[in-house]
Write a protein that holds these residues in place. Structure first.
Motif, PDB file in Angstrom:
ATOM      1  N   SER A 148      82.220  25.765  79.054  1.00 18.05           N
ATOM      2  CA  SER A 148      83.037  24.556  78.948  1.00 18.05           C
ATOM      3  C   SER A 148      82.179  23.333  78.654  1.00 18.05           C
ATOM      4  N   TYR A 149      81.038  23.220  79.330  1.00 16.80           N
ATOM      5  CA  TYR A 149      80.179  22.043  79.168  1.00 16.80           C
ATOM      6  C   TYR A 149      79.598  21.963  77.760  1.00 16.80           C
ATOM      7  N   PHE A 150      78.981  23.059  77.307  1.00 18.02           N
ATOM      8  CA  PHE A 150      78.358  23.024  75.993  1.00 18.02           C
ATOM      9  C   PHE A 150      79.400  23.009  74.878  1.00 18.02           C
ATOM     10  N   GLY A 151      80.578  23.581  75.144  1.00 17.91           N
ATOM     11  CA  GLY A 151      81.668  23.476  74.175  1.00 17.91           C
ATOM     12  C   GLY A 151      82.118  22.036  74.013  1.00 17.91           C
ATOM     13  N   PHE A 152      82.167  21.308  75.131  1.00 18.04           N
ATOM     14  CA  PHE A 152      82.522  19.888  75.077  1.00 18.04           C
ATOM     15  C   PHE A 152      81.482  19.099  74.281  1.00 18.04           C
ATOM     16  N   LEU A 153      80.191  19.386  74.504  1.00 21.86           N
ATOM     17  CA  LEU A 153      79.140  18.699  73.758  1.00 21.86           C
ATOM     18  C   LEU A 153      79.263  18.957  72.260  1.00 21.86           C
ATOM     19  N   GLN A 154      79.612  20.199  71.904  1.00 19.94           N
ATOM     20  CA  GLN A 154      79.761  20.531  70.491  1.00 19.94           C
ATOM     21  C   GLN A 154      80.932  19.773  69.870  1.00 19.94           C
ATOM     22  N   ARG A 155      82.046  19.712  70.584  1.00 18.66           N
ATOM     23  CA  ARG A 155      83.215  18.982  70.064  1.00 18.66           C
ATOM     24  C   ARG A 155      82.941  17.486  69.985  1.00 18.66           C
ATOM     25  N   LEU A 156      82.183  16.972  70.962  1.00 17.43           N
ATOM     26  CA  LEU A 156      81.815  15.563  70.946  1.00 17.43           C
ATOM     27  C   LEU A 156      80.956  15.235  69.726  1.00 17.43           C
ATOM     28  N   TYR A 157      79.987  16.084  69.467  1.00 18.05           N
ATOM     29  CA  TYR A 157      79.125  15.890  68.299  1.00 18.05           C
ATOM     30  C   TYR A 157      79.948  15.953  67.015  1.00 18.05           C
ATOM     31  N   THR A 158      80.825  16.956  66.907  1.00 14.36           N
ATOM     32  CA  THR A 158      81.647  17.123  65.706  1.00 14.36           C
ATOM     33  C   THR A 158      82.530  15.900  65.474  1.00 14.36           C
ATOM     34  N   PHE A 159      83.094  15.340  66.544  1.00 12.25           N
ATOM     35  CA  PHE A 159      83.971  14.172  66.434  1.00 12.25           C
ATOM     36  C   PHE A 159      83.231  12.983  65.839  1.00 12.25           C
ATOM     37  N   PHE A 160      82.029  12.691  66.325  1.00 10.43           N
ATOM     38  CA  PHE A 160      81.305  11.514  65.860  1.00 10.43           C
ATOM     39  C   PHE A 160      80.667  11.729  64.493  1.00 10.43           C
ATOM     40  N   VAL A 161      80.146  12.920  64.239  1.00 11.63           N
ATOM     41  CA  VAL A 161      79.440  13.144  62.983  1.00 11.63           C
ATOM     42  C   VAL A 161      80.402  13.252  61.803  1.00 11.63           C
ATOM     43  N   ALA A 162      81.681  13.477  62.068  1.00 12.23           N
ATOM     44  CA  ALA A 162      82.672  13.600  60.984  1.00 12.23           C
ATOM     45  C   ALA A 162      82.944  12.268  60.304  1.00 12.23           C
ATOM     46  N   SER A 163      82.540  11.170  60.922  1.00  9.50           N
ATOM     47  CA  SER A 163      82.800   9.852  60.351  1.00  9.50           C
ATOM     48  C   SER A 163      81.556   8.986  60.508  1.00  9.50           C
ATOM     49  N   THR A 164      81.114   8.374  59.407  1.00 10.74           N
ATOM     50  CA  THR A 164      79.948   7.488  59.477  1.00 10.74           C
ATOM     51  C   THR A 164      80.267   6.249  60.315  1.00 10.74           C
ATOM     52  N   ARG A 165      81.514   5.809  60.296  1.00 12.13           N
ATOM     53  CA  ARG A 165      81.913   4.652  61.099  1.00 12.13           C
ATOM     54  C   ARG A 165      81.826   4.972  62.588  1.00 12.13           C
ATOM     55  N   ARG A 166      82.325   6.149  62.977  1.00  7.91           N
ATOM     56  CA  ARG A 166      82.250   6.554  64.385  1.00  7.91           C
ATOM     57  C   ARG A 166      80.794   6.674  64.823  1.00  7.91           C
ATOM     58  N   TRP A 167      79.978   7.262  63.960  1.00  5.96           N
ATOM     59  CA  TRP A 167      78.570   7.458  64.305  1.00  5.96           C
ATOM     60  C   TRP A 167      77.854   6.127  64.491  1.00  5.96           C
ATOM     61  N   ARG A 168      78.190   5.149  63.637  1.00  3.85           N
ATOM     62  CA  ARG A 168      77.569   3.832  63.750  1.00  3.85           C
ATOM     63  C   ARG A 168      77.987   3.152  65.053  1.00  3.85           C
ATOM     64  N   ILE A 169      79.261   3.264  65.414  1.00  2.00           N
ATOM     65  CA  ILE A 169      79.746   2.686  66.665  1.00  2.00           C
ATOM     66  C   ILE A 169      79.049   3.346  67.859  1.00  2.00           C
ATOM     67  N   LEU A 170      78.883   4.665  67.790  1.00  5.20           N
ATOM     68  CA  LEU A 170      78.203   5.393  68.872  1.00  5.20           C
ATOM     69  C   LEU A 170      76.774   4.897  69.038  1.00  5.20           C
ATOM     70  N   LEU A 171      76.052   4.748  67.925  1.00  2.00           N
ATOM     71  CA  LEU A 171      74.656   4.299  68.002  1.00  2.00           C
ATOM     72  C   LEU A 171      74.549   2.889  68.579  1.00  2.00           C
ATOM     73  N   ILE A 172      75.522   2.018  68.239  1.00  2.00           N
ATOM     74  CA  ILE A 172      75.507   0.659  68.764  1.00  2.00           C
ATOM     75  C   ILE A 172      75.616   0.672  70.288  1.00  2.00           C
ATOM     76  N   HIS A 173      76.503   1.509  70.817  1.00  2.00           N
ATOM     77  CA  HIS A 173      76.679   1.590  72.265  1.00  2.00           C
ATOM     78  C   HIS A 173      75.489   2.259  72.948  1.00  2.00           C
ATOM     79  N   ILE A 174      74.882   3.240  72.267  1.00  2.00           N
ATOM     80  CA  ILE A 174      73.732   3.925  72.851  1.00  2.00           C
ATOM     81  C   ILE A 174      72.538   2.983  72.958  1.00  2.00           C
ATOM     82  N   GLU A 175      72.363   2.123  71.963  1.00  2.00           N
ATOM     83  CA  GLU A 175      71.251   1.175  71.995  1.00  2.00           C
ATOM     84  C   GLU A 175      71.338   0.239  73.193  1.00  2.00           C
ATOM     85  N   GLN A 176      72.541  -0.002  73.685  1.00  2.00           N
ATOM     86  CA  GLN A 176      72.736  -0.882  74.828  1.00  2.00           C
ATOM     87  C   GLN A 176      72.466  -0.174  76.157  1.00  2.00           C
TER      88      GLN A 176
END
Length: 310
Positions: free
Chosen positions: A140-168
């Protein structure tokens, strides 16, 4: 120029005489599956081991027999004597590593000295995969990580938003794809005893130290127990959420890692014992060195003379 480079490589192989092979298949941009052939040998100029890429060969079948036939035919066309081959290494796919109809066994039937060594990186990845699949919580845990990665990497906009929050948040990690070929760098043999350390680090990172088991206070009806029944169920019910997680998830994963690692290590033990005289001779007695060399000469009788160690 390509033919001239290939001719130089073949001359190097001819001078070194002995070589090992490594092959794998990969699709190109036109979706044509191609067999990659790489040869490893010793450069007789400086006596250093080198790897040489030889060619891509389009293939239509992934059976061990077809892959072996394709390789043998190519080596024959290039006048590379397969009887001088002393090793082969591939991943752990059944068509490559199979004990009966895998490519490695088919080649070994043609040349008994072509020992098979499975890819160490892929073997470690399989160790990790077996641990991931060993209990529901890990899946369940690693499946969630895989789905999380797939969700963000599917869109450059989502990925950019993710990186902005991670930098903080400097302690926040970037999700990565669970690659089938990613090497697992290290395993700590005594990590079973470090549960409290890992728990504290996880708690500090996420700011939450509660367990889902603690909120699942389900009433279990009492039933009549038989004499043969033990108190394991009662012991589980009296455990805290932390204890249940440690027993049912953490320890299960660690034990599976240890078991899988031992199984994979056994696959390399034969070769290690055969050639240990070349790497550990400084710590061996004279008698042990002689005995080890005798064993080596016994295996490679056609390559080493009986007075090799005299």
């Amino acid at each position: 120029m390509g033919h001239e480079v290939l001719d130089v490589i073949k001359q190097e192989i001819l001078k070194s005489r002995y070589f090992s092979i490594s092959v794998d298949s990969t699709p190109d941009i036109t979706h044509t599956d191609q067999l990659t052939i790489i040869i490893r040998h010793v450069n007789m100029t400086n006596y250093e081991p080198v790897e040489r890429f030889l060619t891509f060969i389009p293939i239509s079948s992934h059976t061990g027999q077809n892959l072996a036939d394709t390789l043998i035919q190519y080596l024959s066309e290039q006048n590379i004597d397969f009887t001088h081959c002393r090793g082969q290494t591939y991943d752990n796919a059944s068509n490559m590593s199979g004990k009966y109809i895998g490519m490695q066994q088919i080649l070994k039937n043609k040349n008994s000295l072509v020992d098979y060594i499975s890819c160490a990186g892929h073997s470690l990845n399989l160790v990790g995969q077996s641990a991931v699949d060993c209990c529901v919580e890990a899946v369940s845990y690693f499946g969630f990580l895989q789905r999380l990665y797939t969700f963000f990497v599917a869109s450059t906009r989502r990925w950019r938003i993710l990186l902005i929050h991670i930098e903080q948040k400097p302690h926040c990690l970037i999700p990565k794809h669970l690659s089938d070929t990613r090497c697992l760098a290290q395993f700590i043999s005594d990590c079973r005893e470090k549960f409290d350390i890992y728990e504290q680090k996880a708690s500090d990172r996420c700011g939450n130290s509660s367990y889902k088991y603690e909120s699942a206070t389900r009433q279990i009806p009492k039933r009549k127990k038989h004499v043969s029944e033990g108190s394991a169920a009662d012991a589980m019910e009296s455990m805290t959420g932390k204890q249940k997680f440690k027993v049912n998830t953490f320890n299960v994963i660690i034990d599976q890692l240890n078991s899988a690692l031992k199984k994979r290590i056994e696959a390399y033990s034969t070769m290690q014992q055969r050639f240990d005289v070349l790497t550990e001779f400084e710590s061996m007695s004279d008698d042990d060195i002689v005995a080890a060399i005798e064993r080596l000469v016994g295996v490679y009788a056609s390559d080493l003379s009986s007075d090799f160690y005299s």
